[in-house]
Design a protein around this motif. Structure first.
Motif, PDB file in Angstrom:
ATOM      1  N   ASN A 147       0.832  -1.215   0.000  1.00  0.00           N
ATOM      2  CA  ASN A 147       0.000   0.000   0.000  1.00  0.00           C
ATOM      3  C   ASN A 147       0.862   1.258   0.000  1.00  0.00           C
ATOM      4  OD1 ASN A 147      -2.451  -1.331  -0.051  1.00  0.00           O
ATOM      5  ND2 ASN A 147      -2.615  -1.447   2.183  1.00  0.00           N
ATOM      6  N   GLU A 148       1.931   1.258   0.824  1.00  0.00           N
ATOM      7  CA  GLU A 148       2.824   2.417   0.885  1.00  0.00           C
ATOM      8  C   GLU A 148       3.535   2.624  -0.451  1.00  0.00           C
ATOM      9  OE1 GLU A 148       4.106   2.361   5.615  1.00  0.00           O
ATOM     10  OE2 GLU A 148       5.150   1.070   4.181  1.00  0.00           O
TER      11      GLU A 148
ATOM     12  N   GLY B 181       2.467   1.661  -3.379  1.00  0.00           N
ATOM     13  CA  GLY B 181       1.471   2.118  -4.348  1.00  0.00           C
ATOM     14  C   GLY B 181       1.253   3.614  -4.268  1.00  0.00           C
ATOM     15  N   ARG B 182       1.146   4.142  -3.021  1.00  0.00           N
ATOM     16  CA  ARG B 182       0.986   5.591  -2.868  1.00  0.00           C
ATOM     17  C   ARG B 182       2.253   6.332  -3.299  1.00  0.00           C
ATOM     18  NH1 ARG B 182      -1.670   3.846   1.915  1.00  0.00           N
ATOM     19  NH2 ARG B 182       0.239   4.176   3.138  1.00  0.00           N
TER      20      ARG B 182
ATOM     21  N   GLY C  88       2.386   6.036  -7.141  1.00  0.00           N
ATOM     22  CA  GLY C  88       1.171   6.414  -7.845  1.00  0.00           C
ATOM     23  C   GLY C  88       0.676   5.341  -8.787  1.00  0.00           C
TER      24      GLY C  88
ATOM     25  N   SER D 251      -1.199   1.106  -9.059  1.00  0.00           N
ATOM     26  CA  SER D 251      -2.123   0.204  -8.388  1.00  0.00           C
ATOM     27  C   SER D 251      -1.376  -0.825  -7.547  1.00  0.00           C
ATOM     28  CB  SER D 251      -2.986  -0.528  -9.419  1.00  0.00           C
ATOM     29  OG  SER D 251      -2.199  -1.448 -10.157  1.00  0.00           O
ATOM     30  N   ARG D 252      -2.085  -1.386  -6.582  1.00  0.00           N
ATOM     31  CA  ARG D 252      -1.487  -2.437  -5.752  1.00  0.00           C
ATOM     32  C   ARG D 252      -1.149  -3.654  -6.598  1.00  0.00           C
ATOM     33  NH1 ARG D 252      -3.918  -4.797  -0.020  1.00  0.00           N
ATOM     34  NH2 ARG D 252      -2.103  -6.110   0.489  1.00  0.00           N
TER      35      ARG D 252
END
Length: 372
Positions: A33-34, A36-37, A40, A42-43
């Motif tokens: 998740n980190e 992905g953020r 920018g 997708s997981r």
């Protein structure tokens, strides 16, 4: 940005963190998740990239704990210079052009597996296909008491001023082997592809599908690209296909990200469009596919395309890429076996090998639309 490009970007960035020691062996990396953020994306893209890096040995997973950096010995040229390894016995050096090259992790996997099983450690460095960096890597290897060296040479179609360092290896009785290409001035032992044949069979395949307007995109500062271009030209000659302006686009390491597509854009702005394209490698082929999509062209109905190396990219999108095979893990294993034999037997060196390519057919090639 295309999904394939995002996927490679994530892999390359994480690999850079490992090489530059921003993350260390045994250290946990960011969560999916980190990441992905952070990137920018997708997981799903993160999971694909992480899975590939685990498969290639860069990372490992612990159930319920996360993903960690593996303990394989990997160094950039700068890291090697700052922290030269202590003297070790049974230590093999490996120098390649790109740490994150899309086929080299598979070659490394073959090398590392064989060396580990035979009690050897591996010291790894990359040159970024830069002659000055190659010099630094060679100097450090010479100072690191390696027993043998496996090298992917740098810019093999240009004069290399580092020949003296290879001669120094010979004077110090350190065996070395070149893979993928070699410096003709040295005539060293080598494991290479028959790239001229690879260029020929890919072009021949398109000709047999009825294509006569075929463009070739080839890297010009490495002999792999020159030899693949030779095969491309020989296929034209063998089948008496008329030559035409702009049938070949050449580029170098420094402009490989932009120049081929810029030149291809110029060609497609004319009425004299090709019906098929032969690419230097799969990475470039994916770039070309993304460009063709921007023109609303379908593959292979409107235009056929062939890559080279049969990498994971051939299956990475809905267009499954026809590509010329590369032995990857087999080459790595054979290179490691060769260097161990050379170190331990100290006698007659095993012979060089030339791998014969095969064309792996997928759905990116089809009959010329003019013949349907």
């Amino acid at each position: 940005m295309a999904q394939t490009t995002k996927y490679n970007m994530v892999k390359e960035k994480i690999t850079e963190w490992i090489i530059s020691e921003k993350v260390h062996p045994g250290e946990k990396i960011h969560s999916e998740n980190e990441l992905g953020r952070m990137f920018g994306v997708s997981r799903h893209t993160i999971r694909q990239a992480i899975g590939d890096l685990v498969h290639e040995g860069w990372l490992y997973r612990e159930q319920g704990a996360g993903t960690f950096v593996s303990h394989q010995q990997v160094h950039s040229s700068q890291t090697l210079l700052s922290h030269p390894p202590l003297k070790k016995t049974k230590n093999i050096g490996v120098i390649t052009t790109y740490i994150s090259d899309y086929i080299f992790p598979s070659i490394i996997k073959g090398i590392e597996s064989y060396l580990t099983n035979h009690g050897y450690s591996l010291t790894f460095a990359c040159t970024d296909n830069d002659i000055k960096k190659e010099k630094l890597c060679l100097q450090t290897m010479l100072n690191s008491n390696i027993d043998g060296l496996i090298v992917e040479p740098t810019k093999t179609n240009t004069f290399n001023p580092n020949i003296q360092l290879y001669l120094e290896l010979e004077q110090n009785n350190i065996p070395y082997l070149m893979i993928n290409q070699f410096y003709s001035q040295l005539s060293p032992p080598h494991l290479v592809m028959d790239d001229e044949l690879g260029g020929f069979i890919s072009t021949e395949h398109l000709i047999k599908l009825g294509h006569k307007k075929i463009i070739g995109l080839f890297k010009s500062d490495d002999l792999q690209g020159i030899n693949r271009m030779k095969g491309f030209i020989q296929a034209y000659k063998a089948y008496s296909i008329p030559f035409f302006p702009e049938m070949m686009i050449n580029y170098s390491t420094e402009n490989q990200e932009i120049y081929p597509i810029e030149r291809l854009t110029e060609v497609f702005e004319t009425a004299n469009r090709p019906t098929a394209i032969v690419c230097y490698n799969d990475q470039l082929a994916i770039q070309v596919i993304n460009y063709l999509r921007s023109l609303n062209l379908t593959i292979p109905n409107d235009i056929s395309i062939i890559g080279y190396d049969d990498s994971f990219l051939t299956e990475a999108s809905e267009v499954k890429l026809t590509s010329v095979s590369h032995p990857k893990i087999e080459m790595g294993t054979e290179a490691a076996k060769w260097i161990v034999d050379a170190v331990e037997k100290k006698g007659t060196l095993p012979p060089s090998s030339v791998y014969k390519p095969k064309l792996i057919l997928r759905n990116s090639t089809g009959p010329c639309p003019d013949t349907i």
